[in-house]
Design a protein around this motif. Structure first.
Motif, PDB file in Angstrom:
ATOM      1  N   THR A 229     -46.449  -1.993  25.982  1.00  0.00           N
ATOM      2  CA  THR A 229     -46.455  -3.254  26.727  1.00  0.00           C
ATOM      3  C   THR A 229     -45.404  -4.165  26.104  1.00  0.00           C
ATOM      4  OG1 THR A 229     -47.933  -4.404  25.214  1.00  0.00           O
ATOM      5  CG2 THR A 229     -48.986  -3.045  26.911  1.00  0.00           C
ATOM      6  N   GLY A 230     -45.310  -5.379  26.569  1.00  0.00           N
ATOM      7  CA  GLY A 230     -44.446  -6.371  25.921  1.00  0.00           C
ATOM      8  C   GLY A 230     -45.002  -6.798  24.573  1.00  0.00           C
ATOM      9  N   GLY A 231     -46.260  -6.474  24.299  1.00  0.00           N
ATOM     10  CA  GLY A 231     -46.911  -6.890  23.044  1.00  0.00           C
ATOM     11  C   GLY A 231     -48.270  -7.478  23.366  1.00  0.00           C
ATOM     12  N   PHE A 296     -36.208 -15.062  19.611  1.00  0.00           N
ATOM     13  CA  PHE A 296     -37.573 -15.038  19.099  1.00  0.00           C
ATOM     14  C   PHE A 296     -38.361 -13.922  19.794  1.00  0.00           C
ATOM     15  CE2 PHE A 296     -36.606 -19.505  18.065  1.00  0.00           C
ATOM     16  CZ  PHE A 296     -37.270 -19.679  16.869  1.00  0.00           C
ATOM     17  N   GLY A 297     -39.397 -13.407  19.144  1.00  0.00           N
ATOM     18  CA  GLY A 297     -40.250 -12.380  19.741  1.00  0.00           C
ATOM     19  C   GLY A 297     -41.412 -13.001  20.503  1.00  0.00           C
ATOM     20  N   ASP A 298     -41.984 -12.226  21.387  1.00  0.00           N
ATOM     21  CA  ASP A 298     -43.154 -12.651  22.147  1.00  0.00           C
ATOM     22  C   ASP A 298     -44.139 -11.489  22.124  1.00  0.00           C
ATOM     23  OD1 ASP A 298     -45.006 -13.498  24.016  1.00  0.00           O
ATOM     24  OD2 ASP A 298     -43.515 -14.331  25.378  1.00  0.00           O
ATOM     25  N   PRO A 299     -45.273 -11.571  21.452  1.00  0.00           N
ATOM     26  CA  PRO A 299     -46.048 -12.753  21.040  1.00  0.00           C
ATOM     27  C   PRO A 299     -45.876 -13.210  19.579  1.00  0.00           C
ATOM     28  CG  PRO A 299     -47.433 -10.817  20.858  1.00  0.00           C
ATOM     29  CD  PRO A 299     -46.072 -10.329  21.302  1.00  0.00           C
ATOM     30  N   GLU A 300     -44.914 -12.671  18.833  1.00  0.00           N
ATOM     31  CA  GLU A 300     -44.794 -13.074  17.428  1.00  0.00           C
ATOM     32  C   GLU A 300     -44.592 -14.589  17.276  1.00  0.00           C
ATOM     33  OE1 GLU A 300     -43.146 -10.526  18.819  1.00  0.00           O
ATOM     34  OE2 GLU A 300     -42.850  -8.881  17.410  1.00  0.00           O
ATOM     35  N   THR A 301     -43.810 -15.176  18.196  1.00  0.00           N
ATOM     36  CA  THR A 301     -43.472 -16.603  18.072  1.00  0.00           C
ATOM     37  C   THR A 301     -44.708 -17.501  18.152  1.00  0.00           C
ATOM     38  OG1 THR A 301     -41.335 -16.111  18.995  1.00  0.00           O
ATOM     39  CG2 THR A 301     -41.990 -18.423  19.049  1.00  0.00           C
TER      40      THR A 301
HETATM   41  N1  GLY Z   1     -42.729  -8.529  20.700  1.00  0.00           N
HETATM   42  C1  GLY Z   1     -41.549  -7.792  20.964  1.00  0.00           C
HETATM   43  C2  GLY Z   1     -40.467  -8.528  21.600  1.00  0.00           C
HETATM   44  O1  GLY Z   1     -40.490  -9.724  21.757  1.00  0.00           O
HETATM   45  O2  GLY Z   1     -39.477  -7.891  21.931  1.00  0.00           O
END
Ligand code: GLY
Ligand code: AMP
Length: 430
Positions: A229-231, A296-301
């Motif tokens: 998935t995207g996360g 930035f990453g999503d969901p890391e951000t």
């Molecule tokens: N969490 C992975 C991305 O933002 O690419």
């Protein structure tokens, strides 16, 4: 105090909600505008419509809004050259130029760049046709990783269990069957086993400063099962990035990227997000780079912004002004976690327009519900995407942060809502 700023954030997801929320908290900021934003972002920013794949429309919007600072969230505007255009107009913008964003937009460029600059990564071959793939495959042992060059919204990587499957994957990439358009090049790569880490460094063209690290959970199912998935959730703790690893990754990866890109005439400014595999080898753990993202990453951000104690505007300014070496980034000690609530069917087909209940405003700074895909309609918030919400919490330790996030999530519902109950399981010894 100097003039208070108008900040424009481009994007529509949970990452942009977290960036808008962090910007709105800054005493230096007078107004936050988000384009196009979503139902939740509208609570912290003024949302204006724009097509995030239309370069001219985005440039026109930024010129019309005339913000003091523009922050680009997703990769597509970077790949289109939005930063080049805005810099050409003399505007302040956080993000890399199109040439610098090639670290993300071309996996072949990234692999060759790493090899030229002595950055540790998996062994690989770049092929420009299926005929070129066939004689190369026997040099790899299964499983083998097959990657389409170019942006593919997370769908361009296949981990093939056998060499035959790898050939089929490459064929599907070259024919266009896999991604809708034919890949021009395919990268074959050695499979690495270990724990993944997302490492973030602020770069200003000359210096790279570590921000923090997080661990994403890419698979839809618990125990890392099912499709990518995207996360589905991310957590960040001090323990993920001990000082020794922070220094090692800064010196051996991030600073080498900045130095190499400057030497090649593509100075890198913005957020460098390094996807790393921590590979156990001869009793030690060797970090190897899987990929670069130039944003930035999503969901890391969502998890990182809740731990960030520094003013996020100072971070953007340092990258733009070439003063990252003077930047002092402070993060809240302890942990943060973001758990994604997704629509039924995601990452496959899903339907929008389900009413979401339990979204009353959060009054404490310990939990935030960031919206990934929602729309406000007739006063109600509806689902409008595969990933819908990112329930994010901080705590003195990961257990506390998880307890708060899942506690908040238990009060939220929409038809077909799915989420993973095991975010952070590796860190908890699961
Ligand atoms: N969490 C992975 C991305 O933002 O690419
Ligand atoms: P990428 O877009 O290159 O990060 O690849 C997406 C995901 O595929 C990564 O987050 C990893 O989970 C996996 N992956 C990519 N390259 C490799 C590799 N060489 N070995 C094992 N897994 C990989």
């Amino acid at each position: 105090m100097s003039k208070r700023l108008k900040v424009l954030v481009l994007g529509a997801g949970g990452r942009e909600h977290a960036l808008c929320w962090a910007a709105a908290k800054s005493p230096r900021v007078a107004e936050v505008v988000c384009a196009p934003g979503n139902g939740g972002i509208a609570q912290v920013a003024r949302c204006v419509a724009v097509d995030g794949s239309d370069l001219d429309a985005m440039v026109a919007l930024v010129q019309a809004e005339a913000p003091d600072l523009t922050v680009v969230g997703p990769e597509v505007p970077l790949a289109l050259g939005l930063v080049d255009k805005l810099e050409g107009l003399g505007l302040r913008v956080f993000g890399p130029t199109r040439a610098a964003a090639e670290l993300e937009t071309s996996k072949a460029f990234a692999k060759e760049f790493m090899q030229r600059n002595g950055i540790p990564t998996a062994a690989y071959t770049i092929c420009d046709s299926l005929d070129a793939v066939k004689p190369e495959l026997p040099k790899f042992s299964a499983p083998v990783v097959v990657k389409a060059d170019g942006l593919a919204a997370g769908k361009g990587v296949v981990i093939a269990a056998t060499l035959d499957e790898a050939e089929e994957a490459a064929a599907a990439m070259f024919s266009g069957e896999l991604l809708g358009e034919p890949a021009r090049r395919v990268v074959l790569e050695e499979f690495l086993e270990g724990e993944e880490l997302s490492f973030f460094a602020v770069c200003d063209g000359k210096h790279a400063i570590a921000l923090a690290a997080a661990q994403d959970h890419k698979r839809i199912g618990e125990g890392d099962s099912g499709p990518n998935t995207g996360g589905m959730g991310a957590y960040s703790t001090d323990a993920l990035l001990p000082d020794s690893l922070r220094h090692w990754l800064t010196a051996n990866v991030a600073q080498k990227v900045v130095d190499g890109m400057a030497a090649e005439g593509r100075p890198f400014k913005g957020m460098l997000f390094v996807g790393i595999m921590m590979v156990p080898r001869d009793g030690a753990i060797v970090p190897m780079v899987l990929e670069f993202n130039t944003r930035f990453g999503d969901p890391e951000t969502q998890a990182l912004m809740m731990r960030l104690e520094s003013d996020v505007i100072d971070v953007f300014d340092a990258a733009i002004d070439g003063t990252a070496n003077k930047l002092k980034v402070t993060m809240k000690a302890g942990a943060s976690v973001c758990v994604i609530a997704a629509s039924a069917g995601y990452p496959g087909k899903y339907s929008d327009g389900k009413a979401i209940s339990g979204l009353e405003a959060d009054t404490k700074n310990e939990v935030m519900v960031f919206h990934s895909g929602t729309a406000a309609r007739e006063g109600a918030i509806m689902t409008a995407g595969g990933r819908v919400l990112g329930v994010t919490a901080v705590g003195d330790d990961l257990r506390k942060a998880l307890e708060r996030a899942y506690g908040r999530l238990d009060g939220i519902s929409f038809a077909g809502m799915q989420f993973r109950r095991d975010i952070g399981w590796r860190a908890l010894g699961g």
